[in-house]
Write a protein that holds these residues in place. Structure first.
Motif, PDB file in Angstrom:
ATOM      1  N   GLU A 181       6.037 -15.141 -10.727  1.00 42.56           N
ATOM      2  CA  GLU A 181       5.335 -14.803  -9.481  1.00 42.56           C
ATOM      3  C   GLU A 181       6.319 -14.501  -8.360  1.00 42.56           C
ATOM      4  OE1 GLU A 181       2.241 -14.344  -8.823  1.00 42.56           O
ATOM      5  OE2 GLU A 181       0.965 -15.480 -10.190  1.00 42.56           O
ATOM      6  N   LYS A 205       8.939  -7.756  -4.155  1.00 42.33           N
ATOM      7  CA  LYS A 205       7.661  -7.175  -3.757  1.00 42.33           C
ATOM      8  C   LYS A 205       7.300  -7.501  -2.312  1.00 42.33           C
ATOM      9  CE  LYS A 205       5.137 -11.067  -5.843  1.00 42.33           C
ATOM     10  NZ  LYS A 205       4.202 -11.462  -6.915  1.00 42.33           N
ATOM     11  N   GLU A 261       4.668  -6.187  -8.051  1.00 44.88           N
ATOM     12  CA  GLU A 261       3.247  -6.270  -8.386  1.00 44.88           C
ATOM     13  C   GLU A 261       2.977  -5.452  -9.641  1.00 44.88           C
ATOM     14  OE1 GLU A 261       0.234  -6.204  -5.077  1.00 44.88           O
ATOM     15  OE2 GLU A 261       1.976  -5.367  -4.003  1.00 44.88           O
ATOM     16  N   TYR A 302       2.856  -9.149 -15.109  1.00 44.37           N
ATOM     17  CA  TYR A 302       3.990  -9.406 -14.219  1.00 44.37           C
ATOM     18  C   TYR A 302       5.096  -8.392 -14.520  1.00 44.37           C
ATOM     19  CZ  TYR A 302       1.591 -13.886 -13.757  1.00 44.37           C
ATOM     20  OH  TYR A 302       0.647 -14.855 -13.550  1.00 44.37           O
ATOM     21  N   LYS A 341      -0.321  -4.491 -12.644  1.00 45.68           N
ATOM     22  CA  LYS A 341      -1.744  -4.609 -12.970  1.00 45.68           C
ATOM     23  C   LYS A 341      -2.089  -3.664 -14.116  1.00 45.68           C
ATOM     24  CE  LYS A 341      -3.238  -1.080  -9.627  1.00 45.68           C
ATOM     25  NZ  LYS A 341      -4.072  -0.789  -8.424  1.00 45.68           N
TER      26      LYS A 341
END
Length: 292
Positions: free
Chosen positions: A233, A148, A249, A193, A251
């Motif tokens: 992460e 990312k 990323e 994630y 969401k």
């Protein structure tokens, strides 16, 4: 009549079953089997094989006969009552899955597409039968092929499915073009994630089925095959720093899960993979109508 043998097992310490009673009717067989199993359930330690349980039972098989046949402890009525409750409550979990669309959906290979794949390894012909080739795929050591941090204006948010279709504190596989990704929902972190689905250790596309947890303050996933762990992460390898995965990323927005990805041709160049040619289903694993 029937001869009833009990308390045998296979495994690393196999034991022959012992003759318990003979010349029984079918009804008597079921009655005494039920009672033996209930007595075993009442008195055995966790994970104890029936042969070891019988060996450690004071009085051995003669004591067992006294309890379940002669009812010397006055427990037979209790055994039968509990067995009846057990059978009344019994439900085949897989039958329920087959008959319930919402549950069946949890076993789709990909959350976002009706695509089917039959493994990551080639088949080989052995004596007129197909079998999976045993050769391991090579380990990929080094930095992730994409991450990312390299995102630019060409990267877009891609809808990969409804949030309700992903398990909490677990993962689900999604397919974008020819690339498989793993999407995870961590309620502990309150975040979503996304990583590549392929574990770099043996290149098997299984990370979506991995165990999601914490490494200190960092969320992690453990590969379900060899338990290599990765930081969700950063994608950095935890158990083996030489193994790293691509991360993206991710969401939730209005009940949909979104992953920020590069154009399909770039994503496929880094992570895309064609299914093995020798691994077609050949019609043997088509969905069949099941009658219960």
């Amino acid at each position: 009549g029937y001869n009833l043998y009990v308390c045998g097992n296979h495994g690393t310490s196999p034991k022959h079953a012992q003759l318990f009673l003979n010349d029984l009717s079918e009804e008597e067989c079921f009655k005494y089997i039920d009672r033996v199993l209930m007595y075993y359930t009442f008195t055995s330690a966790p994970l104890t094989r029936t042969s070891k349980w019988l060996e450690n039972l004071p009085g051995g098989i003669e004591h067992l006969k006294e309890v379940v046949v002669d009812d010397t402890l006055g427990l037979c009525e209790e055994f039968e009552r509990r067995w009846a409750e057990q059978t009344e409550r019994y439900e085949c979990e897989w039958k329920k899955v087959v008959e319930t669309p919402a549950l069946r959906k949890q076993f789709r290979q990909f959350v976002n597409v009706d695509d089917h794949k039959h493994g990551d390894l080639e088949w080989e012909q052995v004596r007129k039968q197909k079998k999976i080739q045993l050769e391991d795929l090579p380990t990929i050591i080094g930095p992730a092929k994409i991450t990312k941090d390299s995102a630019d204006d060409s990267w877009k948010w891609v809808d990969v499915g409804a949030a309700e279709d992903f398990p909490k504190n677990g993962g689900g596989a999604v397919k974008v073009s020819k690339s498989e990704l793993a999407v995870y929902h961590s309620t502990h972190m309150g975040k979503w994630y996304a990583t590549q689905n392929s574990c770099p250790h043996k290149q098997l596309q299984v990370l979506s089925r991995g165990l999601v947890g914490m490494h200190g303050q960092a969320p992690k996933v453990a590969c379900p095959i060899h338990k290599n762990t990765y930081n969700l992460e950063t994608g950095k390898g935890i158990s083996n720093p030489g193994l790293n995965v691509a991360v993206f990323e991710c969401k939730e927005e209005k009940g949909r899960v979104m992953v920020r990805l590069p154009p399909a041709e770039i994503l496929d160049a880094k992570l895309g993979r064609d299914d093995p040619k020798g691994n077609a289903c050949s019609g043997s694993c088509d969905t069949k109508d099941l009658a219960w």
